[in-house]
Design an enzyme around this catalytic site. Structure first.
Site, PDB file in Angstrom:
ATOM      1  N   PHE A  34       0.802  -1.222   0.000  1.00  0.00           N
ATOM      2  CA  PHE A  34       0.000   0.000   0.000  1.00  0.00           C
ATOM      3  C   PHE A  34       0.832   1.268   0.000  1.00  0.00           C
ATOM      4  O   PHE A  34       0.458   2.268  -0.549  1.00  0.00           O
ATOM      5  CB  PHE A  34      -0.949   0.013   1.202  1.00  0.00           C
ATOM      6  CG  PHE A  34      -1.974  -1.055   1.103  1.00  0.00           C
ATOM      7  CD1 PHE A  34      -2.910  -1.014   0.095  1.00  0.00           C
ATOM      8  CD2 PHE A  34      -1.986  -2.113   1.987  1.00  0.00           C
ATOM      9  CE1 PHE A  34      -3.857  -2.009  -0.013  1.00  0.00           C
ATOM     10  CE2 PHE A  34      -2.937  -3.110   1.884  1.00  0.00           C
ATOM     11  CZ  PHE A  34      -3.864  -3.066   0.884  1.00  0.00           C
ATOM     12  N   GLN A 100       4.038  -4.777  10.469  1.00  0.00           N
ATOM     13  CA  GLN A 100       3.367  -3.554  10.022  1.00  0.00           C
ATOM     14  C   GLN A 100       2.147  -3.921   9.187  1.00  0.00           C
ATOM     15  O   GLN A 100       1.404  -3.051   8.764  1.00  0.00           O
ATOM     16  CB  GLN A 100       4.321  -2.728   9.152  1.00  0.00           C
ATOM     17  CG  GLN A 100       5.577  -2.258   9.872  1.00  0.00           C
ATOM     18  CD  GLN A 100       6.554  -1.614   8.895  1.00  0.00           C
ATOM     19  OE1 GLN A 100       7.278  -2.284   8.179  1.00  0.00           O
ATOM     20  NE2 GLN A 100       6.560  -0.301   8.862  1.00  0.00           N
ATOM     21  N   HIS A 118      -0.054  -1.970  13.069  1.00  0.00           N
ATOM     22  CA  HIS A 118      -1.031  -1.192  12.309  1.00  0.00           C
ATOM     23  C   HIS A 118      -2.425  -1.820  12.345  1.00  0.00           C
ATOM     24  O   HIS A 118      -3.260  -1.534  11.499  1.00  0.00           O
ATOM     25  CB  HIS A 118      -0.543  -0.988  10.867  1.00  0.00           C
ATOM     26  CG  HIS A 118       0.717  -0.164  10.790  1.00  0.00           C
ATOM     27  ND1 HIS A 118       1.622  -0.236   9.766  1.00  0.00           N
ATOM     28  CD2 HIS A 118       1.233   0.755  11.661  1.00  0.00           C
ATOM     29  CE1 HIS A 118       2.628   0.603   9.984  1.00  0.00           C
ATOM     30  NE2 HIS A 118       2.419   1.203  11.137  1.00  0.00           N
ATOM     31  N   CYS A 126     -16.096  -0.756  17.258  1.00  0.00           N
ATOM     32  CA  CYS A 126     -17.097   0.298  17.427  1.00  0.00           C
ATOM     33  C   CYS A 126     -16.411   1.548  17.979  1.00  0.00           C
ATOM     34  O   CYS A 126     -15.735   1.486  19.002  1.00  0.00           O
ATOM     35  CB  CYS A 126     -18.193  -0.160  18.394  1.00  0.00           C
ATOM     36  SG  CYS A 126     -19.325   1.181  18.838  1.00  0.00           S
ATOM     37  N   CYS A 151     -22.817  -0.815  15.388  1.00  0.00           N
ATOM     38  CA  CYS A 151     -22.645  -1.695  16.540  1.00  0.00           C
ATOM     39  C   CYS A 151     -23.999  -2.221  17.013  1.00  0.00           C
ATOM     40  O   CYS A 151     -24.954  -1.455  17.151  1.00  0.00           O
ATOM     41  CB  CYS A 151     -21.966  -0.901  17.652  1.00  0.00           C
ATOM     42  SG  CYS A 151     -21.707  -1.810  19.180  1.00  0.00           S
ATOM     43  N   CYS A 154     -24.614  -0.585  20.807  1.00  0.00           N
ATOM     44  CA  CYS A 154     -24.857   0.834  21.099  1.00  0.00           C
ATOM     45  C   CYS A 154     -25.218   1.652  19.865  1.00  0.00           C
ATOM     46  O   CYS A 154     -25.487   2.849  19.980  1.00  0.00           O
ATOM     47  CB  CYS A 154     -23.636   1.444  21.794  1.00  0.00           C
ATOM     48  SG  CYS A 154     -22.260   1.774  20.694  1.00  0.00           S
ATOM     49  N   SER A 190      10.523  -4.923   4.655  1.00  0.00           N
ATOM     50  CA  SER A 190      10.157  -3.567   5.063  1.00  0.00           C
ATOM     51  C   SER A 190      11.234  -2.605   4.584  1.00  0.00           C
ATOM     52  O   SER A 190      12.422  -2.910   4.659  1.00  0.00           O
ATOM     53  CB  SER A 190      10.023  -3.472   6.580  1.00  0.00           C
ATOM     54  OG  SER A 190       9.832  -2.123   6.970  1.00  0.00           O
TER      55      SER A 190
HETATM   56 ZN    ZN Z   1     -20.754   0.058  20.324  1.00  0.00          ZN
END
Ligand code: ZN
Length: 251
Positions: A34, A100, A118, A126, A151, A154, A190
């Site tokens: 990437f 990574q 990463h 969430c 989520c 919540c 790397s």
């Molecule tokens: Zn949540």
């Protein structure tokens, strides 16, 4: 070949060796680098797309793009280099892998002690309550039309559990502790140009340890390396594993 022998000797004689891996270990699995010089996927679009600011402002667009990318990434399988790293851990030569990468291929190859600086694309989190979800559950939410995915607990927005540009790396304290107790580090694939991740080999060197670097191109830390192997990760790791097993008398 001399370099492979020297690397094998360092790893066998080390009391506590670790591996440090980047995108170059996964290219043979078909995962584009990437941030790499060629074919960086984000570059093809815009690196802004991979930032936390973009995500917070456009979660729907972000997830639509991410969903498209995920099909290729999820089909990827670990390659020779991942398997060799996992085998070195089983042999007790390597104590941990600090990576990574977010592709989960070290675990898929059988590595157990993996630190993902990463984060991982195998999970979403969430933003409101911190609950995590396996990515296949999240993909089902998206494919049934819930974009961005939410989520269950919540109603908060879910974010891939990867570190986006503008977010701090994960588990760096653990990585630093491991590096400071290590007397050898095997860097694979790397360019050692992304910080703070690239501090890992620097810490090992500062504590008097040895640094082995396997990478296709020169890296920014070649000057601290004891051994440099400029070669494909899969080729180098196949030779290195064989050399180590030969010396230990293992089939
Ligand atoms: Zn949540």
């Amino acid at each position: 070949m001399e370099d492979i022998k020297k690397a094998a000797e360092i790893l066998i004689n080390a009391h506590h060796a670790i591996a440090f891996t980047g995108a170059g270990i996964s290219t043979e699995s078909g995962i584009p680098d990437f941030r790499g010089p060629q074919g960086g996927l984000w570059k093809q679009y815009s690196p802004e797309l991979a930032s936390i600011d973009y995500f917070l402002q456009h979660p729907k667009e972000f997830w639509l793009f991410y969903r498209m990318r995920m099909s290729t990434l999820f089909a990827a399988k670990p390659n020779r280099a991942h398997h060799a790293v996992a085998e070195l851990e089983k042999l007790g030569i390597i104590k941990a892998v600090i990576t990574q990468n977010v592709d989960g291929l070290h675990q898929a190859a059988g590595s157990r002690n993996v630190i993902e600086l990463h984060g991982t694309m195998r999970r979403a989190v969430c933003l409101a309550c911190g609950r995590t979800y396996p990515m296949d559950v999240v993909i089902k939410k998206i494919d049934s039309g819930q974009i961005p995915p939410l989520c269950d607990e919540c109603g908060g927005i879910l974010k891939p559990d990867t570190v986006l540009f503008g977010e701090p790396v994960k588990d760096f304290d653990r990585a630093r502790e491991l590096a400071l107790m290590s007397d050898a580090v095997l860097v694979i694939g790397s360019s050692l140009s992304v910080y703070p991740a690239a501090y890992v080999p620097i810490f090992v060197k500062e504590m008097g340890g040895k640094v082995i670097i396997i990478n296709m191109e020169p890296t920014e830390l070649d000057y601290i390396a004891d051994v440099i192997i400029q070669c494909k990760a899969g080729d180098a790791m196949t030779l290195l594993l064989k050399e180590i097993k030969d010396r230990l008398g293992i089939q």
